[in-house]
Structures are given as structure tokens and as C-alpha cells.
Design an enzyme around this catalytic site. Structure first.
Site, mmCIF file in Angstrom:
data_model
loop_
_atom_site.group_PDB
_atom_site.id
_atom_site.type_symbol
_atom_site.label_atom_id
_atom_site.label_comp_id
_atom_site.label_asym_id
_atom_site.label_seq_id
_atom_site.Cartn_x
_atom_site.Cartn_y
_atom_site.Cartn_z
ATOM 1 N N ARG A 126 55.979 48.055 55.692
ATOM 2 C CA ARG A 126 56.746 47.026 54.976
ATOM 3 C C ARG A 126 56.008 45.723 55.161
ATOM 4 O O ARG A 126 55.734 45.310 56.286
ATOM 5 C CB ARG A 126 58.166 46.941 55.545
ATOM 6 N N GLU A 152 63.345 45.913 43.656
ATOM 7 C CA GLU A 152 63.309 47.318 44.075
ATOM 8 C C GLU A 152 63.015 48.245 42.901
ATOM 9 O O GLU A 152 63.459 48.028 41.786
ATOM 10 C CB GLU A 152 64.645 47.709 44.707
ATOM 11 N N ARG A 173 59.599 52.138 58.550
ATOM 12 C CA ARG A 173 58.427 51.454 57.998
ATOM 13 C C ARG A 173 57.855 50.553 59.074
ATOM 14 O O ARG A 173 58.563 50.003 59.892
ATOM 15 C CB ARG A 173 58.797 50.606 56.779
#
Length: 135
Positions: free
Chosen positions: A83, A91, A135
Site C-alpha cells: 500500500r 477504488e 499490505r
């Protein structure tokens, strides 16, 4: 003098005092720029990130982008989701319907940057190395 007039006078005086103090003691835009020490294109250097976090950079082998702020890369021979810190893009909404507006453009921009990069390096932020989405 009416009570309402006194309240207005006190409120106005307080606001004027606050503005005067800000003008005297507040930072100028030039001082703000010096405090953040960004380079010419407005980014923070990896050296600054290392200094602030206390973490060292490491090489990343870019594989693919899931969206504009999440990628897959190889770190020390292991595939991982990453991330991107301080990057927030619309998104893609995989398996949940249509992508948000400009999500495809954000993903394409990230792909373009990383596929054409001579070298990709990363630094872990402070705190846990992974988030709730691993992430």
C-alpha cells in the site's frame, strides 16, 4: 449598551486578537515551505523518509498494480502487496461493482510510473509492517 452589543464586542475583539497574534507569531508561506523541505516537484526524498521513520530503504521489484495506491511487488524473493503511503486514489471495487470515477486513470498512472522507473525502492512506515488487508 445592550447585552447583545457587549457579546458582539467581546467576540469581535477575540477574533481580532487571534488574527493579530497569528500575523505576529505565525509562519509565513516561505517558512512553511522550508519546514517541509520538499524538492522542486513537491515530493519528499527517500532520505527524508528514512530519517523521519528510522527505517532503511530496500529494493522492490514491481510486478503489477491493483489500483492507484496498491501494488504487488517482490521483496527479498517474496511476492507481497504494498500500500503506497500517503497516496489515496479512487477504488477499483473488484467484485463489488463498477470502479469509482478516475480509478482506472489512477491505476494507469501508477503503472506508467512504476513500469518506466529505473529503480523502485521502498521504506516501511513506523508501526506494524502490514495493515488489515495484509499490505
Amino acid at each position: 449598551m445592550k447585552m447583545q452589543d457587549i457579546k458582539t464586542l467581546i467576540t469581535s475583539g477575540t477574533i481580532i486578537l487571534a488574527v493579530a497574534l497569528y500575523m505576529i507569531f505565525g509562519r509565513s508561506p516561505a517558512q512553511e515551505k522550508d519546514a517541509t523541505s520538499t524538492n522542486q516537484n513537491g515530493t519528499i526524498s527517500i532520505e527524508q523518509v528514512e530519517q523521519k521513520t528510522g527505517n532503511k530503504r530496500f529494493d522492490v521489484d514491481y510486478i503489477k498494480a491493483y489500483d492507484g495506491d496498491t501494488i504487488q511487488a517482490t521483496i527479498n524473493g517474496k511476492k507481497q502487496k504494498i500500500r503506497l503511503l500517503m497516496v489515496d486514489t479512487p477504488e477499483m471495487n473488484y467484485n463489488k461493482g463498477e470502479a469509482q470515477p478516475y480509478a482506472e486513470e489512477a491505476k494507469d498512472y501508477t503503472i506508467k510510473l512504476l513500469e518506466h522507473a529505473k529503480k523502485v525502492e521502498a521504506v516501511y512506515d513506523v508501526g506494524p509492517e502490514t495493515d488489515n488487508y495484509d499490505r
